[in-house]
Design a protein around this motif. Sequence first.
Motif, short mmCIF file in Angstrom:
data_model
loop_
_atom_site.label_atom_id
_atom_site.label_comp_id
_atom_site.label_asym_id
_atom_site.label_seq_id
_atom_site.Cartn_x
_atom_site.Cartn_y
_atom_site.Cartn_z
N ASN A 272 0.77 -1.15 -0.17
CA ASN A 272 -0.09 -0.12 -0.08
C ASN A 272 0.71 1.17 -0.16
O ASN A 272 1.25 1.71 1.18
N GLY A 277 -2.10 9.98 0.55
CA GLY A 277 -3.21 9.37 1.49
C GLY A 277 -2.68 10.00 2.75
O GLY A 277 -2.30 11.33 3.05
N PRO A 311 -4.47 4.90 -5.16
CA PRO A 311 -5.72 5.80 -5.04
C PRO A 311 -6.09 6.21 -6.36
O PRO A 311 -7.37 6.90 -6.21
N ASP A 312 -5.41 5.96 -7.41
CA ASP A 312 -5.85 6.51 -8.77
C ASP A 312 -5.50 5.51 -9.72
O ASP A 312 -4.28 5.04 -9.75
N ARG A 333 -13.47 0.88 -2.17
CA ARG A 333 -13.80 2.33 -1.09
C ARG A 333 -13.21 2.24 0.15
O ARG A 333 -13.23 1.14 0.73
N ALA A 337 -13.03 6.89 0.36
CA ALA A 337 -12.31 7.38 -0.91
C ALA A 337 -12.24 6.11 -1.77
O ALA A 337 -12.30 5.00 -1.39
N GLN A 338 -12.28 6.56 -3.23
CA GLN A 338 -12.29 5.47 -4.07
C GLN A 338 -10.45 4.99 -4.32
O GLN A 338 -9.79 5.97 -4.07
N ALA A 339 -10.45 3.58 -4.34
CA ALA A 339 -8.95 3.21 -4.59
C ALA A 339 -8.99 2.24 -5.46
O ALA A 339 -10.17 1.37 -5.90
#
Length: 363
Positions: A272, A277, A311-312, A333, A337-339
């Motif tokens: 990760n 973040g 994250p993107d 999520r 937040a979207q990941a």
Amino acid sequence: MVARCVHGLEQTVAAEVLQLGLGVITYLGHREVHFLACRSRPRPTVLRTADDVFLLAAQCADVGTGRQGVGALARLAGSADLGALLPLRDGHGGPGALTGVEVSASFLGRRNFTRYDVEDAVGRALAGRLGTGYHSRRAGTAPPAGSSGWRVTLDGTRASLLLRIADRPLHRRPYKRCSVPGTLHPPLAAAMARMAGIRPGDTVLDPCCGAGTLLAEAAAQQPEARYVGVDLSAEAVRAAQGNTAGLPVSIGRADAGRLPIPDGGVDRVLSNPPWGGQVGARGLLAGSTSRWWAELRRVLAPDGTAVVLLPDADDLSAALRQGFTPVHVQRVRVSGAQAFLVQLTAPGGQGRPARGKEGAAQP
């Protein structure tokens, strides 16, 4: 039964239920997997990719968006067969008594009421039926020890009342004694470890290990592999060492932009990375993410696999420039937040023989 999970992991949880032989899947919804469990199978509390697992106690139509509908949710408590729920929970490994009531609620869409309104309406009705105390979550205080955990969900079509099987949520792992900012949610880490397909004898690296959650979850699934974690933060190293004590995990301090690992020295990478973040990139990674991908390419064996949380999806461009091939992308999520969970194969992996273990990574 209902397994609750991170949004985006519903199919992952369903696959784990089936792989473990826990039962038959009957419904996949938003953050929910419904299944019919078999008493002769393993207890459902062995699920690692689920946040929690519940008995389905009662259902009714969703009460809509108006505040006036909240009071009607008390009928969930009235229709639950409490006499049948207790032996069911006991048979699946939960405590056999209901000594208090604590309720958490969630709903989809905008409503003219709060989750606390739902919790209080259902919780007080449950406590009345059981003749026990109710602990409201409005004040933010912890419930008394031994309180039974209930959940109410409203999905736009139906309202469901659920009773937690275990005495605490499954995502609260016993090994998680230490934490650091940005620490990974354990069920999400478990999903990443499953995706990696770790084999006995593999060497697995987390180059930004934080509190060691990914390594601990991977070791729980495949204890016959060897795990190596590094982090630039001394605090993170201490936390990871505490959380992975007694596991086949070696933790050390190093910069992920210059890993103390030989070329091709690892079979799997789980990570990760600190991109945007709670924790920012430091050391040699502070200037560019491309160095991180270059190091992953160097240390990963030709037949290796990397599973990363990004994250993107645009972050994949740096991986593509290094020759990695994405073979699976899964949207999730994380903390609202979207990941993206991304599985990649190492450059030149197809058609190349697996290397021997003489080049294994050193902690």
